[in-house]
Design a protein around this motif. Structure first.
Motif, PDB file in Angstrom:
ATOM      1  N   LYS A  51       0.852  -1.189   0.000  1.00  0.00           N
ATOM      2  CA  LYS A  51       0.000   0.000   0.000  1.00  0.00           C
ATOM      3  C   LYS A  51       0.888   1.239   0.000  1.00  0.00           C
ATOM      4  CE  LYS A  51      -2.044  -0.939   3.960  1.00  0.00           C
ATOM      5  NZ  LYS A  51      -1.362  -2.101   4.555  1.00  0.00           N
ATOM      6  N   VAL A  52       0.318   2.364  -0.418  1.00  0.00           N
ATOM      7  CA  VAL A  52       1.015   3.640  -0.300  1.00  0.00           C
ATOM      8  C   VAL A  52       0.647   4.256   1.046  1.00  0.00           C
ATOM      9  CG1 VAL A  52       1.159   4.033  -2.774  1.00  0.00           C
ATOM     10  CG2 VAL A  52      -0.817   4.894  -1.507  1.00  0.00           C
ATOM     11  N   ILE A  53       1.587   4.960   1.654  1.00  0.00           N
ATOM     12  CA  ILE A  53       1.322   5.592   2.944  1.00  0.00           C
ATOM     13  C   ILE A  53       0.449   6.827   2.763  1.00  0.00           C
ATOM     14  CG2 ILE A  53       2.439   6.779   4.885  1.00  0.00           C
ATOM     15  CD1 ILE A  53       4.698   4.781   4.724  1.00  0.00           C
ATOM     16  N   PHE A  54       0.586   7.500   1.616  1.00  0.00           N
ATOM     17  CA  PHE A  54      -0.262   8.644   1.295  1.00  0.00           C
ATOM     18  C   PHE A  54      -0.367   8.717  -0.224  1.00  0.00           C
ATOM     19  CE2 PHE A  54       4.097   9.950   2.046  1.00  0.00           C
ATOM     20  CZ  PHE A  54       4.434  10.594   0.871  1.00  0.00           C
ATOM     21  N   PRO A  55      -1.372   9.385  -0.756  1.00  0.00           N
ATOM     22  CA  PRO A  55      -1.553   9.436  -2.215  1.00  0.00           C
ATOM     23  C   PRO A  55      -0.359  10.067  -2.913  1.00  0.00           C
ATOM     24  CG  PRO A  55      -3.532  10.185  -1.070  1.00  0.00           C
ATOM     25  CD  PRO A  55      -2.458  10.061  -0.031  1.00  0.00           C
ATOM     26  N   GLU A  56      -0.156   9.679  -4.152  1.00  0.00           N
ATOM     27  CA  GLU A  56       0.915  10.276  -4.948  1.00  0.00           C
ATOM     28  C   GLU A  56       0.728  11.792  -5.029  1.00  0.00           C
ATOM     29  OE1 GLU A  56       0.792   8.344  -8.714  1.00  0.00           O
ATOM     30  OE2 GLU A  56       1.821   6.538  -8.002  1.00  0.00           O
ATOM     31  N   GLN A  57       1.865  12.506  -5.045  1.00  0.00           N
ATOM     32  CA  GLN A  57       1.829  13.964  -5.077  1.00  0.00           C
ATOM     33  C   GLN A  57       2.987  14.472  -5.909  1.00  0.00           C
ATOM     34  OE1 GLN A  57       2.360  14.976  -0.878  1.00  0.00           O
ATOM     35  NE2 GLN A  57       4.557  15.077  -1.233  1.00  0.00           N
ATOM     36  N   ASN A  58       3.002  15.783  -6.138  1.00  0.00           N
ATOM     37  CA  ASN A  58       4.056  16.380  -6.956  1.00  0.00           C
ATOM     38  C   ASN A  58       5.294  16.729  -6.154  1.00  0.00           C
ATOM     39  OD1 ASN A  58       2.551  16.230  -9.339  1.00  0.00           O
ATOM     40  ND2 ASN A  58       1.489  18.151  -8.877  1.00  0.00           N
ATOM     41  N   LYS A  59       5.150  16.931  -4.831  1.00  0.00           N
ATOM     42  CA  LYS A  59       6.315  17.260  -4.022  1.00  0.00           C
ATOM     43  C   LYS A  59       7.294  16.092  -3.977  1.00  0.00           C
ATOM     44  CE  LYS A  59       4.412  20.745  -0.872  1.00  0.00           C
ATOM     45  NZ  LYS A  59       4.190  21.085   0.554  1.00  0.00           N
ATOM     46  N   HIS A  60       8.545  16.433  -3.702  1.00  0.00           N
ATOM     47  CA  HIS A  60       9.582  15.406  -3.592  1.00  0.00           C
ATOM     48  C   HIS A  60       9.489  14.747  -2.217  1.00  0.00           C
ATOM     49  CE1 HIS A  60      13.270  13.320  -4.478  1.00  0.00           C
ATOM     50  NE2 HIS A  60      13.875  13.827  -3.409  1.00  0.00           N
ATOM     51  N   VAL A  61       9.327  13.440  -2.188  1.00  0.00           N
ATOM     52  CA  VAL A  61       9.294  12.675  -0.939  1.00  0.00           C
ATOM     53  C   VAL A  61      10.326  11.560  -1.053  1.00  0.00           C
ATOM     54  CG1 VAL A  61       6.912  13.215  -0.344  1.00  0.00           C
ATOM     55  CG2 VAL A  61       7.377  11.264  -1.817  1.00  0.00           C
ATOM     56  N   HIS A  62      11.095  11.367   0.024  1.00  0.00           N
ATOM     57  CA  HIS A  62      12.230  10.456  -0.119  1.00  0.00           C
ATOM     58  C   HIS A  62      12.749  10.047   1.254  1.00  0.00           C
ATOM     59  CE1 HIS A  62      15.197   8.435  -2.413  1.00  0.00           C
ATOM     60  NE2 HIS A  62      16.186   9.298  -2.295  1.00  0.00           N
ATOM     61  N   SER A  63      13.580   8.980   1.264  1.00  0.00           N
ATOM     62  CA  SER A  63      14.367   8.547   2.413  1.00  0.00           C
ATOM     63  C   SER A  63      13.494   8.259   3.630  1.00  0.00           C
ATOM     64  CB  SER A  63      15.423   9.615   2.761  1.00  0.00           C
ATOM     65  OG  SER A  63      16.363   9.102   3.673  1.00  0.00           O
ATOM     66  N   SER A  64      12.689   7.221   3.508  1.00  0.00           N
ATOM     67  CA  SER A  64      11.768   6.878   4.593  1.00  0.00           C
ATOM     68  C   SER A  64      12.417   5.942   5.605  1.00  0.00           C
ATOM     69  CB  SER A  64      10.517   6.208   4.021  1.00  0.00           C
ATOM     70  OG  SER A  64      10.830   4.930   3.498  1.00  0.00           O
ATOM     71  N   ALA A  65      11.771   5.860   6.768  1.00  0.00           N
ATOM     72  CA  ALA A  65      12.128   4.886   7.798  1.00  0.00           C
ATOM     73  C   ALA A  65      10.837   4.404   8.436  1.00  0.00           C
ATOM     74  CB  ALA A  65      13.054   5.502   8.841  1.00  0.00           C
ATOM     75  N   ILE A  66      10.922   3.297   9.155  1.00  0.00           N
ATOM     76  CA  ILE A  66       9.738   2.715   9.770  1.00  0.00           C
ATOM     77  C   ILE A  66      10.167   2.047  11.070  1.00  0.00           C
ATOM     78  CG2 ILE A  66       9.936   0.506   8.552  1.00  0.00           C
ATOM     79  CD1 ILE A  66       6.870   0.572   8.215  1.00  0.00           C
ATOM     80  N   VAL A  67       9.288   2.111  12.099  1.00  0.00           N
ATOM     81  CA  VAL A  67       9.596   1.511  13.383  1.00  0.00           C
ATOM     82  C   VAL A  67       8.313   0.944  13.981  1.00  0.00           C
ATOM     83  CG1 VAL A  67       9.246   3.629  14.734  1.00  0.00           C
ATOM     84  CG2 VAL A  67      10.838   1.893  15.568  1.00  0.00           C
ATOM     85  N   GLU A  68       8.449  -0.158  14.728  1.00  0.00           N
ATOM     86  CA  GLU A  68       7.314  -0.713  15.457  1.00  0.00           C
ATOM     87  C   GLU A  68       7.308  -0.128  16.858  1.00  0.00           C
ATOM     88  OE1 GLU A  68       5.248  -5.021  16.516  1.00  0.00           O
ATOM     89  OE2 GLU A  68       7.436  -4.906  16.384  1.00  0.00           O
ATOM     90  N   LEU A  69       6.149   0.376  17.277  1.00  0.00           N
ATOM     91  CA  LEU A  69       5.998   0.943  18.608  1.00  0.00           C
ATOM     92  C   LEU A  69       5.593  -0.145  19.602  1.00  0.00           C
ATOM     93  CD1 LEU A  69       4.170   4.255  17.606  1.00  0.00           C
ATOM     94  CD2 LEU A  69       6.627   3.793  17.754  1.00  0.00           C
ATOM     95  N   SER A  70       5.625   0.195  20.884  1.00  0.00           N
ATOM     96  CA  SER A  70       5.406  -0.807  21.923  1.00  0.00           C
ATOM     97  C   SER A  70       4.012  -1.409  21.890  1.00  0.00           C
ATOM     98  CB  SER A  70       5.665  -0.184  23.298  1.00  0.00           C
ATOM     99  OG  SER A  70       4.825   0.940  23.504  1.00  0.00           O
ATOM    100  N   ASN A  71       3.041  -0.692  21.325  1.00  0.00           N
ATOM    101  CA  ASN A  71       1.673  -1.206  21.251  1.00  0.00           C
ATOM    102  C   ASN A  71       1.370  -1.927  19.940  1.00  0.00           C
ATOM    103  OD1 ASN A  71       1.656   0.958  19.529  1.00  0.00           O
ATOM    104  ND2 ASN A  71      -0.133   1.978  20.438  1.00  0.00           N
ATOM    105  N   GLY A  72       2.385  -2.120  19.102  1.00  0.00           N
ATOM    106  CA  GLY A  72       2.194  -2.806  17.827  1.00  0.00           C
ATOM    107  C   GLY A  72       1.885  -1.893  16.667  1.00  0.00           C
ATOM    108  N   ASP A  73       1.678  -0.578  16.935  1.00  0.00           N
ATOM    109  CA  ASP A  73       1.498   0.363  15.836  1.00  0.00           C
ATOM    110  C   ASP A  73       2.812   0.521  15.074  1.00  0.00           C
ATOM    111  OD1 ASP A  73      -1.002   0.720  16.872  1.00  0.00           O
ATOM    112  OD2 ASP A  73      -0.681   2.782  17.567  1.00  0.00           O
TER     113      ASP A  73
END
Length: 716
Positions: A51-73
């Motif tokens: 899935k995409v995290i947010f809809p495609e857009q014209n702005k430059h988006v780059h260099s993501s990271a991801i982490v699991e929080l203590s509640n599973g989010d």
């Protein structure tokens, strides 16, 4: 006329195929798996979810990271704006995925330094359960001036951005040992072979001199990949410098409250490290290659928990100058996500290693779109065992951050079901290559190259053109080498301008195979037009019988220039002859409708009749078939070949090539002499040999294939 070994067949030759391709090109099409977007099943792990995290857009988006929080989010972050370091509106944004939910939240601001670009964020949870955000603020719009910043939160489980309780600049102070280590490790690093060879000493001198400036060595260190937390609690935050074009590690022994620098990870362009810990405690840092060609993922080792690092060396894994990530899974296997290309970022692969990075045996592709760019991945494994990866997705329609989730075993699964290799008893999920020398017996130069490969154990499989002048010589040689895997290269054409041969059969019995010069026709098209299936069968049986009469039992049969795939009638003769002699033919499994359609689209006569014949064929079948690609230089040819192998799906693939020793006679025979001469050295090249080993690729022969087939048949 250049011989590409296989030429197109079917009436479409006379249209687009004649203009654009040949059967070698047809067989060089590789079908990379495009994963289905599958929702998770209730109470079970998703096979694959995208899935995409947010809809495609014209702005430059780059260099993501991801982490699991203590509640599973899950919490993700990235930078967003009208550009990168030169755009002062760039901010760090984030979004949440609540446990059990399918949609990410609306994005929100995580950090924004007014009038300065904020870039390259990463996230992690420390040993106290606190959330850390680390990123850079770019000063004076130059990467080399960047300041490393951090925010810490203990209150981050509610909606929206975390409530930050601490913010600071991480100041690192590499001392004089930094410069000394640079000089020492540059001496250990291997001298580059290609582009940088003449400039490396000057480059190294400039880097060492710059290291003497305290300001230069204390600024410009940037994050990209998440930290590794060791069993001791030590945090290793990978950093890199665009100024020095190499890496180091920020080390914390107090949960990220303070940091000190490691010694540099020295190399020529080794940046953005992804660090994993082996079972014995040795650390490996896999890095992007911003140095000399060919682009390869680079690696360094540390035996003291991240302070000292070996000089970075290239691995066989390709890299186009793009970020990678690697993690150790719960089962001890390593997972790597990377662009498995030397150029471009349009393909994103995920690979598994079950031997701590010695080899990478299983690969699937998350993306493969020539019109897109997919890069800068971050990978984690959550408490439920799923792998989550976020990465930049840049398409013509817009830019976004993409999130995929899957169980690790998904990488080992074959999208087309069980492969023919697995049916034969080869390991599941592996690439099995049958390297095959075509055109043996054509001339002494081909024989010499084939004998060299077989005698030295590099390649054992090949096939002889029995109507050719040097065929008997090679057969007599092969009889003295029982380990050789030698078949009959069934020949119905004589393509060269002046170096030509007739049929083995009396021309009066096969007039449809004879051209006005008394030789075989030069093109496959002419054979299809003039020869009857009966004439074809008479001649190919004569060629098999000739090898048998000389005292050598062929292990397989195949078709020179693809002539026996020139029409459904020829296919029927080919397969029936193989079954009659019980000698396997190089038949490709077309039971997968997608594969059949791909071949059909490029002119292959893949109708229901042909599919039915191959389905009914009673001997082993290939999963894929291709040939060694050309290259303008030997290095490019080698690189093209490795890229080809890297793109293959799992299963049994035959790869044909035409090795020949370079002589004036060879040059007079064919304009492809240079490619053939390079192919005479390709598979003895240590780079190629090590690539096969490192990637867990297994080599086989038709002899072994038939032995496995017979063993399976007798047990059923």
């Amino acid at each position: 006329m250049k011989n590409n070994s296989l030429q197109c067949f079917s009436p479409l030759w006379f249209g687009k195929i004649l203009k654009t391709t040949c059967l070698t090109a047809i067989f060089s099409i590789h079908f990379l798996f495009a994963p289905a977007k599958m929702p998770p099943e209730t109470g079970s792990k998703p096979v694959f979810q995208s899935k995409v995290i947010f809809p495609e857009q014209n702005k430059h988006v780059h260099s993501s990271a991801i982490v699991e929080l203590s509640n599973g989010d899950l919490l993700s972050c990235w930078f967003e704006g009208s550009g990168e370091r030169t755009a002062n509106d760039v901010v760090i944004k984030g979004a949440r995925l609540k446990k059990g939910m399918q949609m990410w939240s609306q994005p929100f601001i995580l950090a924004d330094t007014p009038d300065h670009p904020d870039c390259n964020p990463t996230l992690f949870i420390d040993g106290k359960g606190r959330l850390h955000l680390v990123w850079v603020v770019v000063v004076a719009n130059q990467w080399e001036n960047s300041l490393l910043k951090t925010r810490i939160s203990s209150d981050y489980l509610n909606d929206g951005p975390p409530r930050w309780e601490w913010q600071d600049v991480i100041l690192l102070k590499p001392g004089e040992a930094f410069a000394n280590t640079l000089e020492e490790k540059f001496k250990e690093a291997k001298t580059p072979e290609l582009a940088w060879a003449a400039y490396a000493p000057q480059y190294e001198k400039q880097i060492v001199e710059a290291a003497g400036n305290p300001l230069k060595r204390e600024t410009g260190w940037m994050p990209r990949i998440k930290p590794l937390i060791l069993p001791s609690g030590r945090i290793l935050l990978p950093l890199y410098s665009d100024g020095y074009n190499l890496s180091l590690v920020a080390v914390s022994d107090d949960h990220g409250d303070s940091w000190k620098p490691s010694l540099p990870i020295v190399g020529r362009g080794n940046i953005q490290p992804a660090i994993i810990r082996k079972k014995d405690g040795l650390l490996l840092a896999f890095m992007r290659d911003n140095g000399d060609s060919p682009g390869r993922i680079m690696v360094s080792e540390s035996a003291d928990e991240g302070i000292n690092w070996s000089a970075a060396q290239k691995t066989p894994l390709p890299n186009p100058g793009a970020s990678i990530d690697a993690i150790t899974l719960n089962d001890g296997n390593l997972l790597m996500v990377y662009n498995d290309l030397e150029n471009g970022r349009h393909r994103l692969a995920v690979s598994l290693s079950d031997d701590e990075g010695e080899t990478w045996k299983w690969t699937k592709h998350l993306e493969n779109n020539p019109d897109g760019g997919f890069s800068y991945p971050t990978a984690i494994q959550t408490k439920d065992g799923l792998v989550h990866i976020s990465y930049s997705s840049h398409l013509k329609t817009g830019k976004t951050i993409k999130h995929v989730a899957f169980a690790p075993n998904w990488i080992k699964e074959n999208p087309g079901g069980i492969t023919n290799a697995e049916k034969l008893g080869f390991p599941k999920g592996r690439k099995i290559l049958l390297l095959h020398m075509d055109d043996l017996g054509m001339c002494p130069e081909a024989n010499q190259a084939g004998e060299y490969y077989i005698e030295n154990g590099y390649v054992s499989s090949g096939a002889v053109m029995m109507p050719c002048p040097s065929a008997n010589d090679f057969v007599e040689w092969a009889k003295k080498h029982p380990g050789a895997d030698i078949g009959v290269h069934l020949t119905l054409t004589s393509e060269w301008k002046s170096y030509r041969w007739p049929t083995l059969t009396d021309p009066g019995k096969v007039p449809g195979l004879i051209d006005p010069e008394g030789k075989m026709y030069r093109s496959v098209q002419e054979v299809v037009i003039n020869a009857s299936p009966r004439e074809v069968e008479i001649e190919i049986r004569a060629q098999i019988d000739r090898m048998l009469a000389l005292g050598l039992n062929p292990t397989h049969i195949d078709t020179h220039m693809g002539t026996l795939y020139g029409s459904p009638a020829f296919v029927e003769v080919f397969l029936k002859t193989a079954e009659a002699y019980r000698i396997p033919a190089n038949a490709i499994d077309l039971s997968n409708p997608e594969v059949a359609q791909k071949y059909r689209d490029v002119g292959y006569p893949v109708n229901e009749e042909v599919i039915g014949m191959i389905n009914a064929y009673q001997l082993p079948k290939l999963d894929n078939f291709t040939s060694v690609p050309d290259g303008k230089t030997y290095e490019l040819k080698r690189a093209n070949f490795l890229a080809l192998v890297n793109s293959l799906n799992e299963g049994l693939t035959e790869i044909i090539f035409h090795p020949s020793v370079e002589t004036d006679k060879l040059k007079s025979i064919t304009g492809s002499w240079q490619q053939r001469a390079w192919e005479a050295q390709l598979f003895a090249d240590p780079v190629v040999v090590n690539y096969f080993r490192y990637n867990g690729i297994l080599l086989t022969t038709w002899r072994e294939v038939m032995e496995k087939f017979n063993a399976k048949s007798s047990s059923n």
